[in-house]
Enzyme design. Structure first.
Site, PDB file in Angstrom:
ATOM      1  N   GLU A  46       0.915  -1.155   0.001  1.00 15.21           N
ATOM      2  CA  GLU A  46       0.002  -0.014  -0.091  1.00 15.21           C
ATOM      3  C   GLU A  46       0.867   1.144   0.072  1.00 15.21           C
ATOM      4  OE1 GLU A  46      -3.262   1.844   3.041  1.00 15.21           O
ATOM      5  OE2 GLU A  46      -3.240  -0.324   2.748  1.00 15.21           O
ATOM      6  N   ASP A  57      -4.497   9.586   9.080  1.00 12.03           N
ATOM      7  CA  ASP A  57      -3.191   9.318   9.630  1.00 12.03           C
ATOM      8  C   ASP A  57      -2.836   9.881  10.884  1.00 12.03           C
ATOM      9  OD1 ASP A  57      -3.021   7.868   7.123  1.00 12.03           O
ATOM     10  OD2 ASP A  57      -2.200   9.587   5.892  1.00 12.03           O
TER      11      ASP A  57
END
Length: 261
Positions: A46, A57
């Site tokens: 990924e 994130d």
């Protein structure tokens, strides 16, 4: 059958997906890291496209994203770096998924982005800020036109009705976020496994991959009791941040997660 679908059909053990930020730790690290992961049996890579305002994130990935941007990483440069990746013997069968956010993609041009991604050998996209409604009515047809899989995210709070809808819209796999938080935090895997058992009971169309908080063999084995595999990100970014030798550090890290296939 797409490359991602083939990976899950052929799998003998739970699938391992490892995330890292393109252009980190150095601008020219991307292919080096990809090859190191593939050599060590990682089935799906990924690739994070660095962005200055990521909504999902945690601090570790945010820091790597900022460093990659400062290194000069852009979408154009990323496609240039991975354009010939499929010629690498280790990467021919590896699933490669791009994970990022809509703003830089829209600036690049959405259809141009999908076309260039497909030409570069990308298999699928994860775009957490692309709503299902917009996917259905504007962007999904373009993604499918270029043969790309699209992966939606679900959380422990997502209703069964919503899970089924997102499963029907997804292809490749469904991304089960382990907790409603950002990446890299601590996770209560007793609670997570109840959630994963619930998802398994739905008999969904797509394989379920679990992400957020997976960092070692114990957490990998815990979540893959009730899923098709797991996604590791922040823990690997930390390894890259300290690595004197990317290949050696990656081999050691992956062997600590799962024996080489």
């Amino acid at each position: 059958m797409s490359r991602l679908e083939n990976i899950f059909q052929k799998k003998k053990k739970p699938v391992l997906n490892v995330y890292f930020t393109a252009g980190y730790p150095s601008l020219d690290s991307t292919l080096t890291v990809m090859e190191a992961l593939a050599k060590n049996g990682v089935e799906i890579i990924e690739l994070g496209m660095p962005y200055s305002d990521p909504l999902a994130d945690g601090p570790t990935i945010q820091e790597s994203s900022n460093k990659a941007i400062n290194n000069g990483m852009t979408i154009t440069k990323l496609f240039s770096q991975i354009e010939h990746c499929r010629k690498n013997s280790h990467l021919q069968e590896t699933g490669i998924v791009l994970m990022g956010y809509m703003n830089p993609i829209l600036q690049y041009g959405f259809e141009r982005f999908c076309a260039d991604a497909a030409n570069a050998g990308i298999d699928g996209l994860i775009l957490p800020d692309l709503p299902a409604f917009e996917f259905e009515n504007s962007y999904g047809a373009i993604i499918k036109k270029y043969g790309l899989n699209f992966i939606f995210l679900v959380t422990p709070e997502t209703t069964e009705e919503r899970v089924r809808k997102l499963d029907n819209l997804s292809s490749g796999f469904l991304y089960a976020v382990s907790a409603s938080a950002t990446t890299g935090g601590d996770t209560d895997f007793d609670k997570v496994n109840g959630y994963l058992r619930r998802l398994a009971s739905y008999q969904l169309n797509n394989p379920v991959m679990v992400g957020f908080g997976i960092k070692d063999r114990q957490s990998f084995e815990a979540v893959t009791q009730y899923s098709h595999g797991a996604i590791i990100g922040s823990a690997y970014i930390k390894i890259l941040s300290e690595a004197a030798d990317i290949d050696e550090a990656t081999t050691l890290f992956i062997s600590g997660i799962r024996p080489k296939l």
